[in-house]
Design an enzyme around this catalytic site. Structure first.
Site, mmCIF file in Angstrom:
data_model
loop_
_atom_site.group_PDB
_atom_site.id
_atom_site.type_symbol
_atom_site.label_atom_id
_atom_site.label_comp_id
_atom_site.label_asym_id
_atom_site.label_seq_id
_atom_site.Cartn_x
_atom_site.Cartn_y
_atom_site.Cartn_z
ATOM 1 C CD GLU A 177 9.104 1.943 60.903
ATOM 2 O OE1 GLU A 177 8.720 2.265 59.751
ATOM 3 O OE2 GLU A 177 8.505 1.116 61.596
ATOM 4 C CG ASN B 141 10.807 -1.061 63.777
ATOM 5 O OD1 ASN B 141 11.530 -0.091 63.954
ATOM 6 N ND2 ASN B 141 9.959 -1.154 62.764
ATOM 7 C CE LYS C 74 5.873 -0.406 63.561
ATOM 8 N NZ LYS C 74 6.318 -0.376 62.160
ATOM 9 C CD GLU D 24 7.222 -3.025 60.262
ATOM 10 O OE1 GLU D 24 7.517 -2.791 61.431
ATOM 11 O OE2 GLU D 24 6.604 -2.232 59.529
ATOM 12 C CB CYS E 127 5.733 3.153 61.169
ATOM 13 S SG CYS E 127 5.036 3.193 59.498
ATOM 14 C CG ASN F 25 10.479 3.330 56.593
ATOM 15 O OD1 ASN F 25 11.257 3.502 55.671
ATOM 16 N ND2 ASN F 25 10.833 3.463 57.861
HETATM 17 N N1 CDT Z 1 6.478 0.672 58.774
HETATM 18 C C1 CDT Z 1 5.140 0.570 58.901
HETATM 19 O O1 CDT Z 1 4.646 0.285 59.981
HETATM 20 N N2 CDT Z 1 4.397 0.749 57.787
HETATM 21 C C2 CDT Z 1 2.988 0.526 57.706
HETATM 22 C C3 CDT Z 1 2.679 0.139 56.304
HETATM 23 C C4 CDT Z 1 1.324 -0.336 56.097
HETATM 24 S S1 CDT Z 1 0.970 -1.926 56.626
HETATM 25 C C5 CDT Z 1 1.610 -3.007 55.516
HETATM 26 C C6 CDT Z 1 2.162 1.739 58.101
HETATM 27 O O2 CDT Z 1 1.234 1.572 58.888
HETATM 28 O O3 CDT Z 1 2.399 2.841 57.602
#
Ligand code: CDT
Length: 302
Positions: A46, A109, A126, A145, A170, A195
């Site tokens: 991502e 995204n 997304k 996000e 993600c 990420n």
């Molecule tokens: N990029 C992404 O969606 N990361 C989230 C981080 C945790 S929520 C703050 C994930 O679900 O991995």
């Protein structure tokens, strides 16, 4: 058998001041390496062209427009498409999209799927945007996000690489609906980049479980829908924030068949037989035969 050779092309951290050219060179190195191993499709993370910029707040959102792509391919990314066509290798790529519609800037995204001719066969915006929509200075770092992106509205599947391909990004991987909607559309391989910081500021008690949860959700999604899942991280210490690795290729059995072991640029490769999906889709998870949607009213209506 319908074999697709797949590479999970994990990336180590991308510094805030790294140029797109530098990043694209790293992606090209992955494509070339993968080609040597007879890979058909390479899955990148991502937001694979930049640092994970939603970790910082900027009062003027336009200050961060440099992290978005306004065209795909654009001048920075054209070399990826040229390499795909020349090497005859496909790829999935996550990035931030900025489009102007009716004079209004819209930010998403997204991920794209590119085939072996270098043609975009699908784009996904997304759906599940995690984190928060306003600056929360109490956090060790932000996860904005909901500020930097609008949510997408559907999960699609695309015919490519001899099968039915799906895309997610993600946080989507944590939601069973993500896989089930694609499962109902016959998905045979879900590609997803992520990420994921090790530290979750609102729930630090989850930190030690971050890798367990990462694999738990992807393995469950694969098994419960009889599909391959390819999950690919941007990993390591990025601008001082530790991100999990654990990129993995997961079979329809739910088993991890290949995985990365570092937190840097690394390829994990597997020869994936899409016909393995059939054994699950036609027995335990024969949706037509065994699902009971009439009992799922609460989740199917909202
Ligand atoms: N990029 C992404 O969606 N990361 C989230 C981080 C945790 S929520 C703050 C994930 O679900 O991995």
């Amino acid at each position: 058998s319908r074999f697709v050779n797949v590479a999970a092309a994990q990336l180590g951290p991308i510094a805030r001041n790294e140029t797109k050219k530098q990043v694209v060179d790293r992606l090209l190195a992955h494509l070339h390496q993968a080609k040597k191993m007879d890979v058909d499709v390479v899955v990148f993370p991502e937001l694979a062209l930049t640092t994970f910029f939603p970790r910082w707040f900027s009062e003027d959102i336009s200050d961060f427009d440099c992290f978005y792509e306004t065209q795909m391919p654009g001048p920075d990314t054209q070399p990826l498409f040229d390499a795909a066509a020349r090497l005859q290798i496909g790829f999935y790529l996550g990035y931030a999209e900025l489009v102007i519609e009716n004079g209004v800037k819209r930010r998403f995204n997204v991920s794209i799927l590119v085939d072996k001719t270098g043609t975009i066969v699908g784009k996904y915006r997304k759906v599940h945007l995690p984190g928060h929509g306003q600056d929360e200075p109490w956090r060790a770092f932000q996860h904005l996000e909901k500020y930097y992106f609008e949510p997408g509205h559907e999960f699609g599947v695309w015919s490519a690489f001899g099968g039915v391909m799906g895309m997610a990004l993600c946080n989507d991987r944590r939601w069973s609906e993500t896989y089930r909607v694609m499962g109902l559309k016959g998905v045979e391989m879900v590609m997803l980049g992520y990420n994921t910081p090790v530290h979750n500021p609102p729930a630090p008690e989850h930190d030690d479980l971050s890798m367990f949860h990462n694999h738990l959700v992807m393995q469950a999604g694969a098994y419960q829908n009889g599909t391959w899942v390819v999950g690919v991280a941007k990993a390591g210490s990025e601008e001082g924030i530790e991100m999990i690795g654990g990129s993995a290729i997961i079979a329809p059995s739910g088993e991890i068949v290949a995985a990365c072991s570092t937190k840097g640029d690394e390829l994990a490769i597997a020869r994936c037989d899409l016909d393995l999906c059939h054994s699950y889709k036609s027995t335990t998870f024969n949706f037509e035969r065994h699902r009971r949607p009439e009992a799922y009213g609460l989740i199917s209506s909202q």
